[in-house]
Design an enzyme around this catalytic site. Structure first.
Site, mmCIF file in Angstrom:
data_model
loop_
_atom_site.group_PDB
_atom_site.id
_atom_site.type_symbol
_atom_site.label_atom_id
_atom_site.label_comp_id
_atom_site.label_asym_id
_atom_site.label_seq_id
_atom_site.Cartn_x
_atom_site.Cartn_y
_atom_site.Cartn_z
ATOM 1 N N GLU A 239 0.875 -1.177 0.000
ATOM 2 C CA GLU A 239 0.000 0.000 0.000
ATOM 3 C C GLU A 239 0.906 1.219 0.000
ATOM 4 O O GLU A 239 1.657 1.457 0.955
ATOM 5 C CB GLU A 239 -0.916 0.007 1.221
ATOM 6 C CG GLU A 239 -1.973 1.089 1.147
ATOM 7 C CD GLU A 239 -2.228 1.756 2.480
ATOM 8 O OE1 GLU A 239 -2.064 3.001 2.552
ATOM 9 O OE2 GLU A 239 -2.563 1.050 3.442
ATOM 10 N N CYS A 276 -2.875 7.906 4.918
ATOM 11 C CA CYS A 276 -2.783 7.588 3.493
ATOM 12 C C CYS A 276 -4.021 8.017 2.723
ATOM 13 O O CYS A 276 -3.983 8.128 1.497
ATOM 14 C CB CYS A 276 -2.541 6.094 3.306
ATOM 15 S SG CYS A 276 -3.732 5.056 4.183
#
Length: 503
Positions: A239, A276
């Site tokens: 990720e 994020c």
């Protein structure tokens, strides 16, 4: 001890010695068949034991993490609860058998061609290397979502600790190992190690069969390339970076102006912008007054602590790159300073690009993630301009739309939403991307560079990252694994001749 003066905070991350690393790898390889041989229910009980152990030690864990990261006790307490909830949820989901996809098609001579008996399920890959994330010292770290999903799948975990919170990592790891041992897990089911070079060594080791990573595009891509270049490549579930654009329609501005502006400022500055899913680009209908209101809202937010000097330096670098673009105008000037306790502090930053055309002239720069409390407003006049900007967007974890209620949106949302679907893993409406619910329907991932994987890293479907399918054809009943036996002794959810059977 001030963690900012600790060697792990200044780049000298301690390396686990080679001899110890070899021992950890050997133990994980030896544990793999034994951990996989346990039933999903037995593994779920072990994960629940880990969750119980962490819950029982929440106060101590939060104290250590608060001293080391500067994050508040309320935030950290909630994060421990999220972490233990994940452990239990993933274990319980695995215990149903759903991730293992048991599917049985009985032989049928009437089909063309005749069908043999086929029994399919998914098996654990083997030892998994997990690179802990830095912005969530619990939920994406030692006992976080990657560890929980790998263990639930039946894979031992070799955890590469993040240098930003070494004491928190060591404390958590000791509790995880104690709980697993008491629950009967084989030695080697979980281990922690440290060091950048050690992380690469483990990634290259043939005994490691998959890896998971949370971090930057630069670091994640380098590790992805190593995983792919091995003599036997392995899955690398990374990720990475995301700008998480938000599209505000004219109708939404007319209906919920103040609510949208305050929500944007709150999402942008939450956690000092170190999530994020922070909204990094705001596509706003042309409205000079709205821009001024947004600048006032963002500018009123106070400076807050960043997680490490390295993150603060990266934020400072990206601010300079964005501010230096001829297309941008600074609305709120961010500052990165040092607090009384030695921690780096960052104030919010906000930039304006007057037109989509100007934005696209420097899209490569402006579409790069800025990890910290900063965002770019892009004014648009037509739906076609929004389409053109989204077309240039690389993979993103999220794309958000703020829409009108019953009134006209001012743009063709069906077209834009379909376009967004090809760019992201999660499309949001009238909310904000920060906050990733841990649920079965969640998707936390997206096209590259948001991630290197088609799978989610949050929610129980994350378990599927660490499994591979195997089919038994016309196998004698006595040679079938328990999961595939006709009588279903493990009481797993399965599909038989096209029909779903519950436990």
């Amino acid at each position: 001890m001030n963690p900012l003066t600790h060697p792990t905070q200044t780049g000298a991350e301690p390396e686990t010695p080679a001899r110890e690393l070899e021992s950890l790898l050997a133990r994980a390889a030896a544990a793999a068949p034994r951990w996989a041989a346990l039933t999903p229910l037995e593994r779920a009980a072990a994960l629940a034991a880990v969750a119980d152990m962490l819950d029982a030690n929440t106060r101590h864990l939060v104290k250590v993490a608060a001293e080391e990261t500067g994050l508040g006790t309320a935030r950290l307490s909630g994060e421990v609860a999220r972490t233990t909830g994940q452990l239990r949820m993933y274990g319980e989901y695995a215990a149903t058998g759903a991730p293992f996809g048991v599917t049985i098609d009985h032989a049928d001579s009437a089909t063309a061609p005749p069908r043999p008996e086929l029994r399919r399920y998914q098996v654990p890959l083997g030892p998994v290397e997990v690179f802990a994330g830095g912005n969530f010292p619990f939920a994406f770290s030692v006992a976080g979502t990657d560890t929980a999903s790998a263990l639930a799948a039946g894979c031992p975990v070799l955890l590469k600790a993040h240098p930003g919170h070494p004491r928190t990592s060591a404390t958590t790891a000791a509790l995880v190992q104690e709980a697993l041992a008491e629950a009967g897990a084989p030695l080697g089911t979980f281990a922690l190690f440290t060091g950048r070079e050690a992380g690469v060594t483990v990634l290259r080791d043939p005994r490691v069969r998959a890896a998971a990573f949370t971090g930057s595009v630069r670091g994640g891509r380098a590790l992805f390339d190593i995983a792919a270049a091995r003599p036997v490549p392995i899955p690398f579930h990374g990720e990475l970076g995301s700008v998480n654009p938000v599209v505000v329609t004219p109708g939404a501005v007319g209906e919920r102006r103040a609510e949208i502006f305050s929500g944007f400022a709150g999402s942008l500055t939450l956690g000092t912008g170190q999530f994020c899913t922070k909204p990094g680009i705001l596509l706003l209908p042309r409205d000079p007054e709205a821009v001024a209101e947004l600048a006032a809202e963002v500018g009123s937010a106070p400076a807050a602590a960043m997680l490490s000097p390295q993150i603060a330096e990266g934020f400072r670098r990206r601010l300079a790159e964005v501010a230096g673009a001829p297309q941008t105008r600074t609305l709120v000037e961010s500052s990165v300073t040092t607090g009384d306790d030695g921690r780096p502090l960052a104030g919010p930053g906000l930039f304006l690009v007057d037109t989509v055309e100007e934005f696209l002239q420097d899209a490569e720069n402006l579409l790069e993630e800025c990890f910290g409390p900063s965002a770019v407003i892009v004014q648009y006049d037509t739906e076609d301009e929004v389409t053109r900007l989204l077309d240039r967007l690389e993979g993103s974890l999220t794309v958000t739309f703020h829409t009108a209620g019953e009134g006209p949106h001012g743009v063709d949302l069906s077209t834009l939403v379909e376009q967004a679907r090809g760019k992201t893993g999660r499309v949001l409406f009238n909310s904000w991307p920060t906050g990733v619910a841990v649920a079965q329907a969640q998707q936390h991932g997206g096209p590259y560079p948001a991630s290197t994987s088609a799978h989610t890293s949050v929610g129980p479907h994350a378990i599927e990252r660490f499994l591979r399918p195997v089919v038994y054809q016309d196998a004698p009943a006595e040679l079938l694994p328990a999961e595939l036996r006709e009588e279903n002794p493990l009481r797993l959810v399965r599909t038989v001749d096209g029909k779903t059977e519950t436990a």
